[in-house]
Design a protein around this motif. Structure first.
Motif, mmCIF file in Angstrom:
data_model
loop_
_atom_site.group_PDB
_atom_site.id
_atom_site.type_symbol
_atom_site.label_atom_id
_atom_site.label_comp_id
_atom_site.label_asym_id
_atom_site.label_seq_id
_atom_site.Cartn_x
_atom_site.Cartn_y
_atom_site.Cartn_z
ATOM 1 N N GLU A 139 0.913 -1.235 0.025
ATOM 2 C CA GLU A 139 0.026 0.047 0.046
ATOM 3 C C GLU A 139 0.757 1.144 0.069
ATOM 4 O O GLU A 139 0.615 2.225 -0.676
ATOM 5 N N THR A 140 1.986 1.238 0.867
ATOM 6 C CA THR A 140 2.864 2.176 0.712
ATOM 7 C C THR A 140 3.447 2.587 -0.632
ATOM 8 O O THR A 140 3.670 3.754 -0.828
ATOM 9 N N SER B 184 1.134 4.291 -2.876
ATOM 10 C CA SER B 184 0.773 5.769 -2.734
ATOM 11 C C SER B 184 1.919 6.384 -3.047
ATOM 12 O O SER B 184 1.742 7.549 -3.777
ATOM 13 N N ASN C 193 1.599 9.426 -5.844
ATOM 14 C CA ASN C 193 2.198 10.673 -5.918
ATOM 15 C C ASN C 193 3.346 11.153 -6.428
ATOM 16 O O ASN C 193 3.539 12.328 -7.160
#
Length: 70
Positions: free
Chosen positions: A39-40, A43, A47
């Protein structure tokens, strides 16, 4: 971050045992950690794409301003 309590194992001879003979073992769940990592990573990639698009839009705006001032 996982706030689960540490696993306690009864090992009175272990050097890390407390006064009752229990050793605290890590509360790490590999599946949870892997899903958090994925998930990180997603993300971060999202970004990064936003910054790339913003840079491209700024470059296009500058190019349009240069063309209109000529």
């Amino acid at each position: 971050m996982d706030n689960a309590p540490f696993r306690l194992e009864y090992e009175p001879g272990h050097q890390a045992a407390d006064e009752n003979g229990y050793v605290k073992r890590p509360n790490v769940n590999v599946l949870v950690e892997m899903s958090d990592m994925r998930e990180t990573n997603r993300s971060y990639e999202a970004n990064l794409q936003i910054f790339k698009q913003a840079r491209a839009m700024a470059a296009m705006t500058i190019d349009m301003l240069k063309a209109s001032s000529s």
